[in-house]
Design a protein around this motif. Sequence first.
Motif, PDB file in Angstrom:
ATOM      1  N   SER A 136       0.792  -1.285   0.368  1.00  0.00           N
ATOM      2  CA  SER A 136      -0.028  -0.461  -0.100  1.00  0.00           C
ATOM      3  C   SER A 136       0.873   1.034   0.050  1.00  0.00           C
ATOM      4  CB  SER A 136      -1.055  -0.416   0.988  1.00  0.00           C
ATOM      5  OG  SER A 136      -0.073  -0.344   2.156  1.00  0.00           O
ATOM      6  N   GLY A 137       2.162   1.239  -0.061  1.00  0.00           N
ATOM      7  CA  GLY A 137       2.830   2.388   0.319  1.00  0.00           C
ATOM      8  C   GLY A 137       2.976   3.083  -1.223  1.00  0.00           C
ATOM      9  N   PRO A 138       3.973   4.960  -0.486  1.00  0.00           N
ATOM     10  CA  PRO A 138       3.988   5.451  -1.932  1.00  0.00           C
ATOM     11  C   PRO A 138       5.205   4.362  -2.237  1.00  0.00           C
ATOM     12  CG  PRO A 138       4.905   5.963   0.407  1.00  0.00           C
ATOM     13  CD  PRO A 138       3.734   5.053   0.722  1.00  0.00           C
ATOM     14  N   ASP A 139       6.311   3.348  -1.565  1.00  0.00           N
ATOM     15  CA  ASP A 139       7.172   2.791  -2.880  1.00  0.00           C
ATOM     16  C   ASP A 139       6.288   2.204  -4.211  1.00  0.00           C
ATOM     17  OD1 ASP A 139       5.474   1.645  -0.280  1.00  0.00           O
ATOM     18  OD2 ASP A 139       7.354  -0.395  -0.767  1.00  0.00           O
ATOM     19  N   ARG A 140       5.200   1.942  -3.982  1.00  0.00           N
ATOM     20  CA  ARG A 140       3.988   1.163  -5.127  1.00  0.00           C
ATOM     21  C   ARG A 140       4.155   2.692  -6.315  1.00  0.00           C
ATOM     22  NH1 ARG A 140       6.288  -2.628  -4.580  1.00  0.00           N
ATOM     23  NH2 ARG A 140       6.410  -3.911  -2.160  1.00  0.00           N
ATOM     24  N   TYR A 141       4.236   3.646  -6.211  1.00  0.00           N
ATOM     25  CA  TYR A 141       4.379   4.688  -7.262  1.00  0.00           C
ATOM     26  C   TYR A 141       4.860   5.445  -7.721  1.00  0.00           C
ATOM     27  CZ  TYR A 141       2.573   8.137  -3.587  1.00  0.00           C
ATOM     28  OH  TYR A 141       1.688   8.313  -2.845  1.00  0.00           O
ATOM     29  N   LEU A 142       6.187   5.169  -6.727  1.00  0.00           N
ATOM     30  CA  LEU A 142       7.292   5.888  -6.554  1.00  0.00           C
ATOM     31  C   LEU A 142       8.581   6.010  -6.766  1.00  0.00           C
ATOM     32  CD1 LEU A 142       6.991   9.269  -3.612  1.00  0.00           C
ATOM     33  CD2 LEU A 142       6.572   9.340  -5.852  1.00  0.00           C
ATOM     34  N   SER A 143       8.738   4.356  -7.235  1.00  0.00           N
ATOM     35  CA  SER A 143       9.753   3.490  -7.690  1.00  0.00           C
ATOM     36  C   SER A 143      10.500   4.633  -8.763  1.00  0.00           C
ATOM     37  CB  SER A 143       9.911   2.494  -8.188  1.00  0.00           C
ATOM     38  OG  SER A 143       8.933   1.529  -7.310  1.00  0.00           O
ATOM     39  N   THR A 144       9.551   5.246  -9.956  1.00  0.00           N
ATOM     40  CA  THR A 144      10.346   5.813 -11.007  1.00  0.00           C
ATOM     41  C   THR A 144      10.493   7.143 -10.856  1.00  0.00           C
ATOM     42  OG1 THR A 144       8.422   5.881 -11.984  1.00  0.00           O
ATOM     43  CG2 THR A 144      10.126   3.847 -12.259  1.00  0.00           C
ATOM     44  N   PHE A 145      10.226   8.172  -9.701  1.00  0.00           N
ATOM     45  CA  PHE A 145       9.663   9.364  -9.399  1.00  0.00           C
ATOM     46  C   PHE A 145      10.968  10.049  -9.504  1.00  0.00           C
ATOM     47  CE2 PHE A 145       9.862  13.473  -7.166  1.00  0.00           C
ATOM     48  CZ  PHE A 145       8.465  13.774  -7.888  1.00  0.00           C
TER      49      PHE A 145
END
Length: 315
Positions: free
Chosen positions: A190-199
């Motif tokens: 659920s964390g932000p690591d699931r949409y920020l890996s390529t930030f």
Amino acid sequence: MTVPPEYGGAGRSHVERFVVAEELLAAGAPVLAHWAAERQVAPMLLRIGTEEQRRRLLPGIVRGELAFAIGLSEPDAGSDLASVRTRAIRVDGGWEITGQKVWTSAGDRADHMFVLCRTGESADRHHGLSQLMVSTSAEGFRARPIVTMSGEAEFAEVFLDGVFVPDADVIGEIGRGWQQATQELGWERSGPDRYLSTFVLLAHFLALDDPAYDADRGRLAARLSALRELSWQVAEKGQAGLDFGADAALAKDAGTTFEQESVEIVRRALGSDVRRRPELRRLLRAAQFAAPTFTLRGGTNEILRTITARQLVAS
Ligand SMILES: Cc1cc2nc3c(=O)[nH]c(=O)nc-3n(C[C@H](O)[C@H](O)[C@H](O)COP(=O)(O)OP(=O)(O)OC[C@H]3O[C@@H](n4cnc5c(N)ncnc54)[C@H](O)[C@@H]3O)c2cc1C
């Protein structure tokens, strides 16, 4: 951050943790080594660990001295996790565990591994499973790094050959491994690591001084903002102690789909222009190598959609 002060932690909320995790990821900080311990092992120990386990393990996790691996997947048990074959038998003072795990992140570097294994027989495959904590320095434990196409070895194959696990290292209850492992996956998904890996790649793209990219940038920024809202809501549910398994599955499905698509959108938008921009080129290349894994690790998108659909039918 969320570990209470009596175990050495900061006693902060899951929402506060979300903010710090987001900043670390946005800066491209190297978080892998302690991510599993901090993100999912510590909350699990706080919920179902014994007081002795909390006192023994949490201070080391908080100080970043203890790294954990999560041993769920096996050669014949990935999406169909309930078919795990790793087995533990009862012996004097504990359990003896034999089997094989695969794709275990940091399996060759962690200090301990939470292993999902079969401890009993049942007609229902979801019963008779347990979680045991295996020390990676125990006799009979062997890990072999798996090198991916990027040349890195983020995960490993793990072989367990009669490894002794004392009763003190049983996690939660014998026979409740399925429920425990799926709860733990909620924290992982659920964390932000699931949409920020390529930030870091996105941030570079968003900062380009060229109006030709405005339409793509606008779409990406809008989607990112919606995903953040979704993930934030899951953190708030976790903070309130509510069940968030299906919300986490939805957040991971949407987040990792975005991550994969955004890499492709940036690649197409830049075209041959990328040759003039060495840093963007380096980031894009790294993201292209990593992107296929986003929708696999922590459960594939097909499986996450099944979880979400079941929840919708049930509610
Ligand atoms: C970078 C990375 C890190 C990982 N880290 C860990 C870790 O630390 N610990 C760990 O235990 N595992 C880890 N994994 C493994 C990961 O959890 C599995 O790869 C994943 O669950 C899929 O299992 P599988 O690879 O066996 O694929 P399979 O289960 O064989 O699936 C193959 C394909 O079939 C589809 N499929 C399968 N069943 C169904 C179904 N019922 N309905 C629809 N489609 C279906 C899947 O969606 C997928 O596309 C990691 C994986 C990656 C890529």
